[in-house]
Every structure is written in C-alpha cells, then in structure tokens.
Design an enzyme around this catalytic site. Structure first.
Site, mmCIF file in Angstrom:
data_model
loop_
_atom_site.group_PDB
_atom_site.id
_atom_site.type_symbol
_atom_site.label_atom_id
_atom_site.label_comp_id
_atom_site.label_asym_id
_atom_site.label_seq_id
_atom_site.Cartn_x
_atom_site.Cartn_y
_atom_site.Cartn_z
ATOM 1 C CG HIS C 209 19.171 -28.877 -45.574
ATOM 2 N ND1 HIS C 209 18.441 -29.721 -44.777
ATOM 3 C CD2 HIS C 209 18.296 -28.003 -46.116
ATOM 4 C CE1 HIS C 209 17.170 -29.382 -44.851
ATOM 5 N NE2 HIS C 209 17.044 -28.342 -45.654
ATOM 6 C CD GLU C 257 16.077 -24.343 -44.115
ATOM 7 O OE1 GLU C 257 15.028 -24.483 -44.756
ATOM 8 O OE2 GLU C 257 16.974 -25.209 -44.055
#
Lengths: 344, 344, 344, 344
Positions: C209, C257
């Site tokens: 992430h 992202e």
C-alpha cells in the site's frame, strides 16, 4: 588533463568566436548554441563511417553539428525545422550526446541499447570496499579503462557517490553510480539525485542493488528520472519473477542476482543456471530490448562465458575484481571469454 | 590550484630531498615521515603565536614538525619518546592535523571543540537543491569561504556526497557530508562510509538530519566511526528530549530542529523559543562540551542573534542561504549578528 | 456465536463419532480426516447447484467430502487415488476451502479468481483510523457484512493487525490484513508474517500500500508466501508502469492508486482516467487473470461506476467509508452502482 | 470466561442499578461514573493491606472507588475536590488502573515503576516463532501465567500484534506488543498505533528491538505516545552509550542487548559482563528510575542470576523459552534464581 578544469570561456571555432555556455540553466533562444570540447580521438567516433553517428544525432534531435576536428570542438545549434515535435530540450540532449562520445570506442555505434548489445557488457561494482575508495577507485578504474580499450568490451565501473567526480574526470570509461534516491532536486538532505550523479559525470546508475533495495514505486521513479536525463538504468533483481516485473519498467539493463550467492565466489551461472535461463525466458516475453546481465558469484573467465551461453549479454561483478591480485589479468581473461562466448 | 592535482613526488624540503608519501596504507617504520603542502597563509596559523599550535601537536602526538614557510611544506616525523602510549597512528593523525590547517583562521586555536566554541558556528546545508549541485555547490561554497575569512566566524558547508571532492578540493572551508551510513567499508553497494567522505576531503558529517533519520543504534555507530577517523559529528535532533538523548552520545555538535518548521522561514528561535531553551537546559545536564546549534526556519540576521541569545553557539540553515538573492550579503549580516550576540 | 470458542472435541457426524482435529500440525495418515463446522446457510453454497462446488473440490484435491446438512458439519477425508500428484497438503487445503465457505454467497462460484471476477469487488481499507480501531473496526465490519449479503457484491474489509482476530471471529466477511512483512516465521520481533495473519483468520493481505511501500524483492516474496498459504494478494501500485510490473508477479488483485489523490476525495477515475485506462491496457498485456481495482479518492457511487466503466473490476477505498455519516447507505449505493456498471 | 464477551449493560451495584459505560469516547460529566468488573481474587489486591492501594488511587487521581467485593464490581466516580489540577482524564485513568488489577499479585504494590522494582522482571518475547503464533501463543502465555502466580515474579509476555487480543482476553498476565509505529491514529495503512495495541488489551510495548530498530525521533515519539496512554515502554538498546541515550527519554524499562549475541545461547551476562555493568553505570547517571533488563543469549537460571548480580532488575529472553522442551520447568527455575539473586 583534468576535464573539470575546462572553463566557460570564449573560444575560436573554425574562425568564429563563441562563448561557451555551460550548465542546464540557460533558456534556449533561437540563437542558442553549445560548444563542447571532446578528446581528439573521439572525433572520428562522432563523425563515424560516412558521418553516420553525426547524421543520426542531427536527424533524431533536429540539430546541426559543426565539428572542428583539429581542436576537438563541436558546435551544436538548433534546427527545429528538421524534426517533428521539436523541443528545446533536444539541444541539451544533443550536447550531452556529443560529450558522451567517450563512452564507446572508435568504429562502434553510439551508446544506446543497440550499441550496448553489439558487444558483451561487464559492469564492475566497486561497492564500498576500502581498496576501491578514493585513490583506490581511481587505480581500479584505470585498469578497467585499459582492458576496455584493448579488448573492445563494454566495461563500465560503478563507484561510490563520493568518487564519481574524481573517476569520471580522470578516466575514459563510463561511470555508473551505485544507487540514486527517488527524489527530485530539493529539500532532501543526504539524498542522491539523478541530477547530482549526472552533474558529477556519471552516465547512469545501478538501481535496486540487493544491498540497497528500493520500493517498486521508487524503482519506477528512478528509472523514469534517469531516462529523463538520458542516463542508463541497470536494474538489479533477485528472482526470475521480479526480473520479469522489472523488465516491464524498461530499464536499459537488468542484472539478476540471487542475493544468497553474492560475494560467495559460487557463480549463479553454475549453482543455479535455471535461475538465469528462466529469467531470460520470462524477461524476453515482456521486453525484447533490455540487456540482461548475470551477477552473484562471478569470479572467473569461465563464469563469464557460462553466463553468456545461458542467454545473457554480460555480467555484473564486484569482489572478484576488487580483491583480485592481478586485476588486469583477470579482467582481460573475462573480456576475451565474453567475446568468444558471444560469438558462438 | 587544484589540490587534488598535487602528485606523490620527490620534493626539496629545506635543502633535503624526500619522497612524499600519500594515503593511509603505508606501514609506519622508524624512518617514516610525511610531507604535506599547505597554503602559505596557513603556515602562520600552524606556527601560531609562540609556536603554540605546533607545540601542541608535537606534544600531544609525539611527533616532530619541520616547517618550510616559503614553500608551505611541513615534514612530520615520529618522536615516540615524547608521548606516553605512543601509537603509529599518531603520525597519521599529526599529518591530518597539519593538512586540516585550512579549517580555521589565523590566530585561532586549532580545530577542536574548544576552538569551535571560541567563535559562533554557522553550518550551511546545501541539501539537494538544484542551485547547490555541482558547479552550483562550488559557487555557493566560495561565497561562504569569503564571508568566513572576512568575518572570522566558523562557517562550514554541508554538500551532497557527489560534490564533496569537487568543493573540498577547490574551496578553503570545512566541508561536511550531509549523511553517512553506519557501515564499515565492505560489501555495501550504494552506501556512504565515514572513510569515503574523509577520502574525498570532508572534515565531518551531519548525522540524523530530519530528512535522513537514523536508528538510535546507527547514530551511535556513526558518531563512533566519525570519532575514530577524527571527523566531526553534527547530530540533528527534533525535541529537547531526543537532544538530551543525543548529547549522551557525545557528538561534537548538536543541532535541534523541530521538523515542522524546516523550510518554513519561521525561525524556531521565535516560534518555539522554549524548545531551544529547554534543549539547552536538558543537554547541559548531560554534556557540557557539545556545541549546540539551532535550526529550522533560520532566515535572517535577527534569527541568528536570537538563537545565540537563547543559549546556543550558532545555527544550521539551508534554504534561506541557497535561495537568497544576495547570498554574500545575507551571510555577512548573519555572521556579524552572531558575533555581536555572542559578545553580549 | 464466537467461532474461536468452538473447541476441539468429539462430535457426532451422521451417527458416527469423530474427534475434530484442529490446527496445521497434524501429520496426515491414511485415516486422517477433518471435521469442520460451517454455518447452516453455507451448506447450500458448498453443495452448490448439482453439487458442483463439492465435486470441484473433491476432484481437484483428491478428497472426499461428507456433509451433514442439519448440523453444518463436513467431514474431509483423503482420496489420493482420485488426483494425480496427490500431496498430503491437499487435505488441509480442502478443509480450508470448506471453512472458507463464508467468503461467498449462495449460488456463487467458489472463492477463486474466477469467482471474484463474476461480481464487482469493493475492498474497504480501515487504515489506522481511530473510528476503525478495536470495537470500531467490529462495527464497521458488521455494516459491510450486511451490505455484502444484501447486495451480493464482493465486499471485503482490510483491518489493523490487532483487529484481525476480533473481526474475523465475529463477522461473516472476508478479512484482509493491511500489510505483511516478507519474513518466514522465526526470529523477527515486531514483524507480521503471512502465517500470523492466517492464524488470526485473515484470508489475504494488501501488499505494498502507498502508506507501506515494500521493495520489489519483498513484494515478490510476500506474494509467494501468501500463495503458498492459499491467501489472497491485493497488490497496490502507483502508476501504469509499476502496475504492469506488479502484474508480472501474478497477485490475485491489483489496485492502482496515484498516491497524490489518496484521501483527497478527488477520484482517480475522474481526475486521471488515463491512469486507469493505461493501467488496464498495460496490465492486460502481461496478465489476463488479475482483478484490477481502482483506488484513491473514491468517495461516491458515481466514482465506483466510473471506475468499472474504465475497465476495472472494482474499487479500493478507505476514508470515504470510515468517515461517512451513513456507512450503510453509502456502501449500499456503491454496491448497486458497481453491479449496474458491470452489467453494461 | 472471555473478558471480551463482557457487554455494556445495566447492572446492580450494592443495590443500585447503573449502566456500565465502556470505551474512551464518553464525555465526562459530573455524574459520570464507571463500573468495572474484576476477578474476585483481585478485589483483595485492590483493597490492599489497610486499603493502601485503593487510597493511593483515590488520592492521586481525585476519584472515589466503591467496591462490591461479592460481585467483583468497582464503581469509580470523580472527586475533583480531592486532587489539585484535576483533569477529567483522571476518571479514565482510575478505571484503567482498577481494570489492570490483574497485572500484579495479592500483597504487591500497584503496577508502577516502584512496584515493578520490588520484584524481578522477566519479559518473554515470543517473536514470530511458528510455535508462538496463534494457539501456540496462547499456550505459551498460559504457562507463563502459571509461573507468574506461583513464583510472584513480574513475568510479562510480548506477543505478535495479531495475537494481542487473543492472549490478553484469555490469560491473566501483562501482555506487551513487540513494536509500535510512531504514528497517531489516521491515514497510515499497515501501521500499528499505541491506541490499537491498547484497544486490544496490551499494557505496553517493546520499543526499538534489535530486529525492529527505530529512528531516535520515532523512539522519542513512541515513548511519549505510550506514556500518554498509560502504557509501559520497554526500550531495547545495543551498547552502554545508546542505553544512556535511551535513559534520557525516560522509558519505564530499558533492555540492553548486544545484537551479535541474540539467539546464540551465549549470555551477555557471561560473554560481555562489562557491557552490562557499564550500561548500569552510564544509565544510572542519567536516570535513577528506569528498570534495567539484560537481554541476548539468556537461556538458563544461572544467566538470570548473573544478570541481576551485575546490577540489573531482570531479563528479556525469547528463543530459550519458546524453544524449551519444558517451558514450565525452565521458567520456574529462572524465576526462583531471580528472586534469590535479588535478595543478595
């Protein structure tokens, strides 16, 4: 001669006087031009057989090169009308290309993936070995320079950040940094930018060496930053799978090195040949251009030959060279083995 | 003159010929001696009032210094009988001290904590700003060199690793690295050792800058490694509590910088004076020797004065200097303010 | 009902008594068998239309499943003769598959890439928000469970390590870890292994992430470790290029992202649709199986629909859900929009 | 009994009905009160000889405690008038103290530095050993609980993040996290906050273990965050110098562990006793309160005794306990040796 000693100054180029402009800060105006001085023995390389290299630069970048072959001076001027999508940065790129002439030997193609592929590659990583620091780095680079010129193999040295300027300024061999940080110039104390290694004379950098791993995001950013500055990326990876992943990022070179073999003297090409062949297979599915090197444990001419026979274009080695008793002898034998193996 | 161009060679020292030996690899034999060349204007510093500096070196280290003040040559020979617990390394230390003469001004004491304390300290951090890279670093260092000499303030520059050799070789000012890794020389690709920054001419390093934080264990190891090589540590910390912790590790200098103010132009000495005073208080309980600097947001002569009035010995600043329109003017005013404040 | 409270015990399965064996440590002997208890409403899922799911497990893994549909008990026994290359681990895999029945809805295919692809995916990342810690995590997971069951969309929750056991033990929804370290179980204080998150009830983990980046080598190792334990990998990436690189590592899901949009409420699907379409294009060249999610700034049903229209299979979101005033309403509208968009 | 199963509810306390309020989110109003249920055998501890513990809590925090010793219920109400600088948070602190009664044995002082110092400390680090994960962590914690109660030694267990809730909810022993990140709750995927480990039942955390080093700034922030939540810090360090530095940050406990001895079975107390004695000496100059533990290679009762004789208050160990054939026997002998040594 210390190339760094070469000052900004007004000089005589083929009878006309110009002010040499240096650095990256100038704004390109229509009348902007760069004057670069290159070693005389590089002029032939630049001109190339039938002016091929010169023409290639002129056409690709929309510039005009005027060469004073007696003085080793090259004037680079813009010719926007000759290139589609011309961009002022082209002028800088052309100047850089001219000044990079030292990177390859007479008769060779220009330093590009195509050219690198025409001859085996041996990258010598000096790490932070005591023997390869400061004056030591200089000595080891000079030996490599000699073998490079004698054997016509693409030998490069990867030196500590603190030694880039010293080595690149004194030795006629491509110098790579060992690492850069994924940072733009700015408020980043203690980091190393692509701009900084370029400003000191490096032509590229290792990226993600097993002793200096980077995040995937940073690897992407580093390769992009190096490309933007026309610097080479040598991406290091550990497995066939991560090599395939790395190949998708389009570095110029990719060196697969199982970390457990680094520094052991046990060559990956013998201990785990399937790692090499599998890497070549997976990488080629994704990227047919990248030059594949084989690292970890490479310590003899045999290891180099075996690496190339398994499908790679060369090797990355460190301790075997730095710690060798006879560096010149070892590197010469490696270079010869590389050429032999690549001809088979 | 490029000091790096100075070769190993046989030279004439006061009528006798010696071979200058360089580097750290020689084994010290009874007849071993070093010949160093130092700038002529430094000879007076070395001799000092009543030969004080010379004597101090000779007595502390058990060596003899012979000085040729016309040529700027200094011969360093061992005198083991004059020092208790004499160690061959003393000879190297003495040579280094001689060659470090550039670090302080005529009439000043030798570069040591005592000497640093006798005048305010201004450390200029060049970070990785584009303007402070390569040739830019050189220009900014030369301005600092001029103000240092004119104002007799302890100004130092902290440059990128790639620029240490270039700046230290051309500018007469103490050069600090911005960071070192807690690594001995060896198999550590892409790292920066204390040995490497020393080999390129740095006299010390920032440690744990807020943009390059280190683990507590690594801070301990870095400061120990720097001490072992007679290099200065400038430890950066963020709060009074971590400053106290850092003081227990005995760096030569300690710079407290609340990270949220770095680069803001809002000086910690105004925005959070209690951070500074509390730091001074907590640090002094543990360590009375360390030089305390104040960083973050320092951008005017006023800020410098205020920092010193709060009990520190100087400042660490970066963007305010690098981005200033008139670097010479700004630094001159800061140096004057520092002297004024330190006299109050 | 607390599933963790379910003890090892002797139970009655269709008239015969067996001892339920738990854990991974048993050695598989010919007579080894597992008894699992699953919720009654999951029995129909396991049996499936025409016993399809049951048969698929039996054939793929060389086991036999006996189902007591009144008690919700399933006996898993080995049938090595029915599978080629049978391995004792198959028995454990089958038991796990049975116990994972909670992961999908009646009438759906089994939890596998194929099944995940049959319905849109919404991964809710709880981050370390105060509202989503401890009891808060439990409440937010229960709301998600309800919407998952009502809308039949593949909703999953990614919770803090400290909350995996609490949430997975009480809520009927797939739970993902937010991160694992690339470490085998062993002497690694303060790390999180794939084994540990599995032992606490997670069915997979986010990997890399943007707030917890990993090296490329560690990403490779984490995905391999998760696969080995039959756990799902949700690899997060930042650009089309690193997404392509990540796709070569064959995670089950990949979430692109752009970090600069995370937490902004500005959806990547609107602000940078070309990032999404380029990602889909580059990823699909390398890997046709991976489920592509779109993250960063997703905060409304519209954003979800747009993401799916651009070629993805779902979304990854965090603050928009955690901080919503009406989580149930928001998630319901997102799930409906996802289904609508995926039918177009 | 699962303490987590204990619901918010209305209960009868000494004839009056109250609603039990849980969590930290309530706003303290004049009429706010907490009802806690504690094990009956802890009531005596709370009351203490002559109500000493009860009084200490009441006076220090400005609260009133009413105890129903039959039901094990304790009502905590504010008495602002009894404390200077009263703060609503006091009420929460008092409730927490009451509920922490499990942390120490009957007749002992309350869990505070003073109390911890009254008996030797043994911290058991479960690391990420396979045997100490999930159910394994539970089993190992139960053995430790038994020895703690039998020998009245301050035994604590440090478990993986994923196991805190499971262990703290089932075993009557102080549970420490192995690491926290220096992060406030918020947008930090994959991190572990002090709030999260507290919400799962931990009473503190290791900080800066050699396998999970932190920057000095983060160590400062972690210790501050733990203090703010009334959680214990066990700071790990590697040398006498970094221990002294750490002591300046005022953790409750400090464990010195030369990393090269960790996991070797060679106890620091024998191999490098001077590291321990020097640590005690340097630490005590700066901080007389911190409890000093000795780690690395501790594997027998002898090692524990030797550590205490060298001036520490206890030990930190991992593999010796986790991998022992007879954990109960080993820990019992260590606890006895600790008591004997501390009485000398």
């Amino acid at each position: 001669m210390d190339k760094h000693a070469y000052p900004d100054t007004t000089i005589n180029l083929s009878g006309t006087f110009y002010t040499v402009q240096r650095g990256w800060t100038e704004i390109v105006k229509p009348q902007t031009r760069f004057i670069s001085r290159i070693p005389l023995d590089r002029v032939a390389v630049l001109v190339g057989t039938g002016s091929r290299v010169k023409k290639e630069i002129e056409e690709k970048l929309g510039v005009s090169l005027r060469i004073d072959s007696k003085e080793g001076l090259v004037e680079t001027t813009p010719r926007p009308e000759n290139a589609k999508n011309w961009d002022p940065i082209n002028l800088f790129k052309a100047k850089d290309m001219v000044e990079k002439m030292k990177l390859y030997d007479e008769g060779e193609d220009f330093l590009c993936v195509h050219s690198l592929k025409s001859r085996p590659v041996i990258v010598l990583n000096f790490k932070t070995y005591r023997e390869a620091t400061g004056e030591g780095a200089l000595s080891l680079a000079k030996i490599a320079e000699r073998v490079r010129q004698e054997q016509r193999v693409n030998i490069m040295v990867s030196v500590q950040h603190t030694d880039i300027y010293r080595v690149a300024g004194s030795v006629n061999i491509p110098v790579l940094a060992q690492h850069i940080d994924a940072r733009e110039p700015g408020s980043w104390t203690g980091h190393v930018t692509a701009e900084a290694v370029k400003a000191s004379g490096a032509v590229g950098s290792l990226v993600n060496h097993s002793e200096r791993r980077l995040t995937l995001a940073d690897i992407g950013a580093c390769i992009a930053a190096l490309k933007k500055l026309d610097l080479l990326s040598v991406l290091c990876t550990d497995t066939p799978e991560t090599s395939a992943a790395g190949a998708a990022l389009a570095p110029e070179m990719l060196a697969v090195e199982p970390p457990e073999l680094i520094g052991t003297g046990i060559p990956v090409s013998k201990a785990k040949p399937e790692v090499v062949t599998k890497t070549v297979e997976l990488v080629r599915r994704i990227n047919s251009e990248v030059i594949i090197l084989c690292g970890a444990g490479i310590s003899s001419a045999d290891d180099v030959a075996r690496a190339i026979e398994l499908g790679t274009e060369g090797v990355l080695l460190a301790s075997a060279y730095v710690k060798a008793k006879d560096q010149y002898g070892l590197l010469t034998s490696m270079a010869k083995a590389a050429i032999d193996a690549s001809r088979r």
